[in-house]
Design a protein around this motif. Sequence first.
Motif, PDB file in Angstrom:
ATOM      1  N   ALA A 150       0.868  -1.194   0.040  1.00 46.49           N
ATOM      2  CA  ALA A 150      -0.013   0.050  -0.185  1.00 46.49           C
ATOM      3  C   ALA A 150       0.935   1.042  -0.142  1.00 46.49           C
ATOM      4  CB  ALA A 150      -0.904  -0.031   1.257  1.00 46.49           C
ATOM      5  N   VAL A 151       1.882   1.360   0.605  1.00 46.62           N
ATOM      6  CA  VAL A 151       2.859   2.302   0.711  1.00 46.62           C
ATOM      7  C   VAL A 151       3.618   2.530  -0.560  1.00 46.62           C
ATOM      8  CG1 VAL A 151       5.013   3.214   1.745  1.00 46.62           C
ATOM      9  CG2 VAL A 151       3.575   1.860   3.156  1.00 46.62           C
ATOM     10  N   LYS A 152       3.790   1.466  -1.260  1.00 42.06           N
ATOM     11  CA  LYS A 152       4.273   1.489  -2.699  1.00 42.06           C
ATOM     12  C   LYS A 152       3.487   2.210  -3.686  1.00 42.06           C
ATOM     13  CE  LYS A 152       7.009  -2.621  -2.099  1.00 42.06           C
ATOM     14  NZ  LYS A 152       7.593  -3.762  -2.905  1.00 42.06           N
ATOM     15  N   ARG A 153       2.046   2.054  -3.379  1.00 43.02           N
ATOM     16  CA  ARG A 153       1.233   2.331  -4.352  1.00 43.02           C
ATOM     17  C   ARG A 153       0.795   4.129  -4.187  1.00 43.02           C
ATOM     18  NH1 ARG A 153      -1.470  -2.735  -3.771  1.00 43.02           N
ATOM     19  NH2 ARG A 153      -2.903  -1.876  -1.931  1.00 43.02           N
ATOM     20  N   LEU A 154       1.422   4.739  -3.268  1.00 38.41           N
ATOM     21  CA  LEU A 154       1.036   6.048  -3.096  1.00 38.41           C
ATOM     22  C   LEU A 154       1.678   6.859  -4.347  1.00 38.41           C
ATOM     23  CD1 LEU A 154       2.380   6.683   0.671  1.00 38.41           C
ATOM     24  CD2 LEU A 154       0.039   6.545  -0.319  1.00 38.41           C
ATOM     25  N   LEU A 155       0.725   7.671  -4.712  1.00 40.17           N
ATOM     26  CA  LEU A 155       0.858   8.275  -6.138  1.00 40.17           C
ATOM     27  C   LEU A 155       1.777   9.514  -6.207  1.00 40.17           C
ATOM     28  CD1 LEU A 155      -2.437   7.342  -7.916  1.00 40.17           C
ATOM     29  CD2 LEU A 155      -0.206   6.507  -8.361  1.00 40.17           C
ATOM     30  N   SER A 156       1.740  10.125  -4.798  1.00 47.09           N
ATOM     31  CA  SER A 156       2.538  11.420  -4.733  1.00 47.09           C
ATOM     32  C   SER A 156       3.812  11.532  -4.355  1.00 47.09           C
ATOM     33  CB  SER A 156       1.527  12.324  -3.558  1.00 47.09           C
ATOM     34  OG  SER A 156       1.429  11.512  -2.604  1.00 47.09           O
ATOM     35  N   ALA A 157       4.316  10.400  -4.134  1.00 51.14           N
ATOM     36  CA  ALA A 157       5.677  10.423  -3.541  1.00 51.14           C
ATOM     37  C   ALA A 157       6.857   9.954  -4.709  1.00 51.14           C
ATOM     38  CB  ALA A 157       5.862   9.276  -2.542  1.00 51.14           C
ATOM     39  N   VAL A 158       7.860  10.754  -4.743  1.00 53.19           N
ATOM     40  CA  VAL A 158       8.716  10.384  -5.421  1.00 53.19           C
ATOM     41  C   VAL A 158       9.436   8.881  -5.073  1.00 53.19           C
ATOM     42  CG1 VAL A 158      11.375  10.887  -6.342  1.00 53.19           C
ATOM     43  CG2 VAL A 158       9.504  12.525  -6.282  1.00 53.19           C
ATOM     44  N   ALA A 159       9.658   8.746  -3.829  1.00 51.73           N
ATOM     45  CA  ALA A 159      10.249   7.411  -3.454  1.00 51.73           C
ATOM     46  C   ALA A 159       9.516   7.516  -1.810  1.00 51.73           C
ATOM     47  CB  ALA A 159      11.718   7.358  -3.474  1.00 51.73           C
ATOM     48  N   ALA A 160       9.678   5.843  -1.320  1.00 55.06           N
ATOM     49  CA  ALA A 160       9.400   5.554  -0.031  1.00 55.06           C
ATOM     50  C   ALA A 160      10.278   4.939   0.481  1.00 55.06           C
ATOM     51  CB  ALA A 160       7.854   4.917  -0.015  1.00 55.06           C
ATOM     52  N   TYR A 161      10.634   4.983   1.937  1.00 52.62           N
ATOM     53  CA  TYR A 161      11.880   4.416   2.619  1.00 52.62           C
ATOM     54  C   TYR A 161      11.120   3.619   3.891  1.00 52.62           C
ATOM     55  CZ  TYR A 161      14.591   7.110  -0.169  1.00 52.62           C
ATOM     56  OH  TYR A 161      15.360   7.992  -1.356  1.00 52.62           O
ATOM     57  N   GLU A 162      11.797   2.676   4.217  1.00 48.85           N
ATOM     58  CA  GLU A 162      11.646   2.249   5.761  1.00 48.85           C
ATOM     59  C   GLU A 162      12.699   2.773   6.468  1.00 48.85           C
ATOM     60  OE1 GLU A 162      10.724  -1.967   5.737  1.00 48.85           O
ATOM     61  OE2 GLU A 162      11.032  -1.821   7.933  1.00 48.85           O
ATOM     62  N   VAL A 163      12.447   2.915   7.804  1.00 54.42           N
ATOM     63  CA  VAL A 163      13.397   3.629   8.341  1.00 54.42           C
ATOM     64  C   VAL A 163      13.836   2.955   9.840  1.00 54.42           C
ATOM     65  CG1 VAL A 163      13.872   5.934   9.648  1.00 54.42           C
ATOM     66  CG2 VAL A 163      12.427   5.817   7.759  1.00 54.42           C
ATOM     67  N   GLU A 164      14.979   2.755  10.160  1.00 54.61           N
ATOM     68  CA  GLU A 164      15.535   2.222  11.297  1.00 54.61           C
ATOM     69  C   GLU A 164      16.352   2.890  12.015  1.00 54.61           C
ATOM     70  OE1 GLU A 164      14.046  -0.835  12.067  1.00 54.61           O
ATOM     71  OE2 GLU A 164      15.609  -1.839  13.424  1.00 54.61           O
ATOM     72  N   TYR A 165      16.173   3.180  13.324  1.00 56.83           N
ATOM     73  CA  TYR A 165      17.001   3.897  13.833  1.00 56.83           C
ATOM     74  C   TYR A 165      17.942   3.014  14.822  1.00 56.83           C
ATOM     75  CZ  TYR A 165      18.716   7.095  17.848  1.00 56.83           C
ATOM     76  OH  TYR A 165      19.539   7.804  18.455  1.00 56.83           O
ATOM     77  N   PHE A 166      19.398   3.397  14.855  1.00 57.40           N
ATOM     78  CA  PHE A 166      20.381   2.733  15.638  1.00 57.40           C
ATOM     79  C   PHE A 166      20.986   3.791  16.697  1.00 57.40           C
ATOM     80  CE2 PHE A 166      19.845   0.559  11.517  1.00 57.40           C
ATOM     81  CZ  PHE A 166      20.073  -0.862  12.085  1.00 57.40           C
ATOM     82  N   ASP A 167      21.075   3.399  17.718  1.00 52.22           N
ATOM     83  CA  ASP A 167      21.592   4.279  18.919  1.00 52.22           C
ATOM     84  C   ASP A 167      23.258   4.009  19.136  1.00 52.22           C
ATOM     85  OD1 ASP A 167      22.041   5.822  21.037  1.00 52.22           O
ATOM     86  OD2 ASP A 167      21.136   4.554  22.666  1.00 52.22           O
ATOM     87  N   VAL A 168      23.750   4.571  17.777  1.00 48.67           N
ATOM     88  CA  VAL A 168      25.124   4.602  17.860  1.00 48.67           C
ATOM     89  C   VAL A 168      25.706   5.923  17.456  1.00 48.67           C
ATOM     90  CG1 VAL A 168      25.314   2.303  16.932  1.00 48.67           C
ATOM     91  CG2 VAL A 168      25.012   4.056  15.210  1.00 48.67           C
ATOM     92  N   PRO A 169      27.177   6.536  17.992  1.00 43.46           N
ATOM     93  CA  PRO A 169      27.423   7.621  17.825  1.00 43.46           C
ATOM     94  C   PRO A 169      27.788   7.891  16.596  1.00 43.46           C
ATOM     95  CG  PRO A 169      29.052   6.268  19.028  1.00 43.46           C
ATOM     96  CD  PRO A 169      27.727   5.452  19.035  1.00 43.46           C
ATOM     97  N   ARG A 170      28.552   6.796  15.914  1.00 42.86           N
ATOM     98  CA  ARG A 170      28.936   6.972  14.292  1.00 42.86           C
ATOM     99  C   ARG A 170      28.792   5.561  13.801  1.00 42.86           C
ATOM    100  NH1 ARG A 170      32.990   6.866  17.998  1.00 42.86           N
ATOM    101  NH2 ARG A 170      32.662   9.036  18.537  1.00 42.86           N
ATOM    102  N   PRO A 171      28.743   5.448  12.379  1.00 41.68           N
ATOM    103  CA  PRO A 171      28.495   4.552  11.677  1.00 41.68           C
ATOM    104  C   PRO A 171      29.832   3.194  11.812  1.00 41.68           C
ATOM    105  CG  PRO A 171      28.619   6.163  10.040  1.00 41.68           C
ATOM    106  CD  PRO A 171      29.016   6.685  11.383  1.00 41.68           C
ATOM    107  N   LYS A 172      30.832   3.463  12.432  1.00 41.59           N
ATOM    108  CA  LYS A 172      31.656   2.437  12.603  1.00 41.59           C
ATOM    109  C   LYS A 172      30.867   1.396  13.769  1.00 41.59           C
ATOM    110  CE  LYS A 172      36.292   1.530  13.925  1.00 41.59           C
ATOM    111  NZ  LYS A 172      37.588   2.012  14.869  1.00 41.59           N
ATOM    112  N   ALA A 173      30.046   1.963  14.530  1.00 37.72           N
ATOM    113  CA  ALA A 173      29.535   1.252  15.836  1.00 37.72           C
ATOM    114  C   ALA A 173      28.519   0.263  15.258  1.00 37.72           C
ATOM    115  CB  ALA A 173      28.933   2.028  16.726  1.00 37.72           C
TER     116      ALA A 173
END
Length: 330
Positions: free
Chosen positions: A44-67
């Motif tokens: 249903a999210v992929k069928r949205l007609l007004s968006a250029v793109a849709a992303y799923e989001v995940e949060y990581f409690d890390v100070p920098r990508p190395k972690a």
Amino acid sequence: MQERVYELEVLSGLERFAREELSALRGARSLGELRFTYDGSTRAVKRLLSAVAAYEVEYFDVPRPKALLGHQHLTRLLRFVEDVLEQDTFKSFRFSAAGRETAVFARLAQEVERACGLRHDPKEGELLLRFVRAGEGWEVLARLTPRPLSARSWRVCNMAGGLNATLAHAMLRLGGVRSGDRVFNPMCGSGTLLIERAALGASERLVGADVDERALECARQNVAVSKHQDIEIGQMNVVEAELPARAFDLIVADLPWGDAVGSHASNAELYPAFLRAMAHVGSKNARLVVLTHEVTLFERLLQDERRWTLRESMRVYHGGHYPRMYLLTK
Ligand SMILES: C[S@@+](CC[C@H](N)C(=O)[O-])C[C@H]1O[C@@H](n2cnc3c(N)ncnc32)[C@H](O)[C@@H]1O
């Protein structure tokens, strides 16, 4: 179903249309701006007609990508990527991040390749993974589709000046979607507005015209793939032809801007002739939606315009330009 966090990418100026579309997605709860939680199917999210793109989001409690390379975070990151992979077909992936050339991202790419069996293609990778700082931590945003949502599957023929489908969608929503409408798209080019209107539901008539037979051939190919059978298309110079009076309730057009299509000199004649012709073909309460980059010319014409009344206008982003979208009524 699992509740996931999503974010939409939208052309600048069209946020209101995406918010409206989201408010109609049952089960979606806004987290502000264009971010929301949703526990229904990702389809249903992929069928949205007004968006250029849709992303799923995940949060990581890390100070920098190395972690993220630490066991616990890496396991969660790979599970997140797997989850997105299960919902579409991707052959390769790429990263978008400040510092994506560093050894940390090279290691992360190796881990994704190994665990998910996906090829790392830094330029053309289909699964786009964006790493973005978020407060004290980092977020990973995974685009849900190999191509942007705005790259519609019906588009088999492209032409110079072709309209972004999400902008076409917004123009139609600005004009209003009514099943009793007789809709006219003069200067239809490759047919974007016609197909996007058909995707929004029934109309009484849906008619496109263009002076250029090559543009019409392009439109016919796109319409055929879209499988919308109620679209009528014909060759016509819409400012010179004898159009029937009061035949259409909604008229939508992206006029030549004078760069990719037409010239500024010819537009000085075309635009006033267009407003005159559309006033003739528009019904008593007709709505006219126009997109143009010839803002000075168009607004000068509107100052002396007696047939059409300006209701609303907004600046939008399209292909490196900031044209304006106008809603006029009779
Ligand atoms: C900006 S393009 C439209 C692009 C279209 N919306 C699309 O997505 O492909 C403008 C179109 O207006 C057409 N055009 C210019 N003058 C015209 C006229 N007097 N009558 C009909 N079509 C005209 C051009 O041939 C061109 O296809």
